[in-house]
Design a protein around this motif. Structure first.
Motif, PDB file in Angstrom:
ATOM      1  N   HIS A 283       5.620  20.211  41.413  1.00 45.15           N
ATOM      2  CA  HIS A 283       5.101  21.437  40.812  1.00 45.15           C
ATOM      3  C   HIS A 283       5.421  22.573  41.761  1.00 45.15           C
ATOM      4  N   THR A 284       5.848  23.695  41.208  1.00 42.95           N
ATOM      5  CA  THR A 284       6.203  24.835  42.034  1.00 42.95           C
ATOM      6  C   THR A 284       5.311  26.013  41.700  1.00 42.95           C
ATOM      7  N   ALA A 285       4.674  26.536  42.725  1.00 43.93           N
ATOM      8  CA  ALA A 285       3.818  27.720  42.606  1.00 43.93           C
ATOM      9  C   ALA A 285       4.348  28.774  43.565  1.00 43.93           C
TER      10      ALA A 285
ATOM     11  N   ASP B 284       0.908  10.044  40.985  1.00 40.90           N
ATOM     12  CA  ASP B 284       0.360  10.188  39.634  1.00 40.90           C
ATOM     13  C   ASP B 284       0.237   8.823  38.960  1.00 40.90           C
TER      14      ASP B 284
ATOM     15  N   THR C 290       5.542  30.373  32.216  1.00 42.85           N
ATOM     16  CA  THR C 290       4.908  30.214  33.519  1.00 42.85           C
ATOM     17  C   THR C 290       3.440  30.604  33.423  1.00 42.85           C
ATOM     18  N   ARG C 291       2.572  29.801  33.984  1.00 42.29           N
ATOM     19  CA  ARG C 291       1.165  30.195  34.079  1.00 42.29           C
ATOM     20  C   ARG C 291       1.084  31.302  35.124  1.00 42.29           C
TER      21      ARG C 291
ATOM     22  N   VAL D 179       2.999  19.629  45.463  1.00 42.69           N
ATOM     23  CA  VAL D 179       3.059  21.029  45.050  1.00 42.69           C
ATOM     24  C   VAL D 179       3.822  21.798  46.123  1.00 42.69           C
TER      25      VAL D 179
ATOM     26  N   SER E 128       3.684  13.554  43.310  1.00 44.71           N
ATOM     27  CA  SER E 128       3.542  14.833  42.599  1.00 44.71           C
ATOM     28  C   SER E 128       3.108  15.946  43.555  1.00 44.71           C
TER      29      SER E 128
ATOM     30  N   SER F 272      -2.714  18.405  45.973  1.00 47.14           N
ATOM     31  CA  SER F 272      -1.448  17.674  46.016  1.00 47.14           C
ATOM     32  C   SER F 272      -1.573  16.420  46.875  1.00 47.14           C
TER      33      SER F 272
ATOM     34  N   ASP G  96       5.697  26.739  37.848  1.00 44.55           N
ATOM     35  CA  ASP G  96       4.554  26.254  37.082  1.00 44.55           C
ATOM     36  C   ASP G  96       3.416  27.262  37.152  1.00 44.55           C
TER      37      ASP G  96
END
Length: 171
Positions: A2-4, A34, A108-109, A42, A40, A28, A75
């Motif tokens: 996941h990329t923030a 998962d 994207t959120r 971050v 998974s 994370s 994400d």
């Protein structure tokens, strides 16, 4: 993976970047595997107009890892709280407001912290949607953005992929 990413600008409140960074890192680590057995992690990035260090009003200097133009698919995009009067930051963001619209269109959120909701409103992403902001700015916000459905009794609002939180602690 996941990329923030957090957008870094001079008026940003450092804790509204570091707190979610630490929370996402802890999550994370706790969910390092998962249900399918795959890792998974971050990845949390700092993005700036360019790669020049950004000194915040607190005196803390943050080093963007990439420029806005080089953002990968995300994400989550975090807009940190704006320290004090949000209007100077709003005016300083004129050249990158389109980035917010592009990211929202991609799905994207996007989460604004406190008065960073001004940035979403300026980009037209809150028109007709519920939103919140820091309590001290409720009146100014509602006057400036009458098309936004300001929720003064909510600490968190969500409409599709757009989230607003009223304070750093709400993040």
């Amino acid at each position: 993976m996941h990329t923030a990413a957090a957008i870094v600008y001079p008026q940003a409140l450092a804790t509204s970047i570091t707190l979610p960074m630490e929370i996402l890192q802890a999550a994370s680590q706790m969910a390092s595997v998962d249900a399918r057995g795959a890792a998974s992690p971050v990845r949390f990035l700092l993005a700036g107009r360019d790669l020049q260090p950004v000194t915040l009003g607190s005196g803390i200097t943050l080093q963007p890892e990439l420029a806005f133009a080089d953002l990968p698919p995300l994400d989550l995009l975090l807009l940190p709280a704006i320290w004090r009067n949000p209007l100077p930051a709003v005016n300083g963001a004129r050249d990158w407001r389109g980035l917010l619209r592009e990211q929202a269109t991609r799905g994207t959120r996007i989460c604004s912290v406190g008065t960073a909701s001004y940035l979403l409103a300026e980009a037209g992403l809150l028109d007709g949607r519920p939103a919140t902001t820091h309590w001290h700015y409720f009146e100014q916000f509602s006057q400036r953005y009458p098309a936004v459905d300001l929720k003064t009794r909510h600490l968190i609002t969500q409409s599709d992929n757009i989230y607003c939180v009223g304070s750093v602690n709400s993040i």
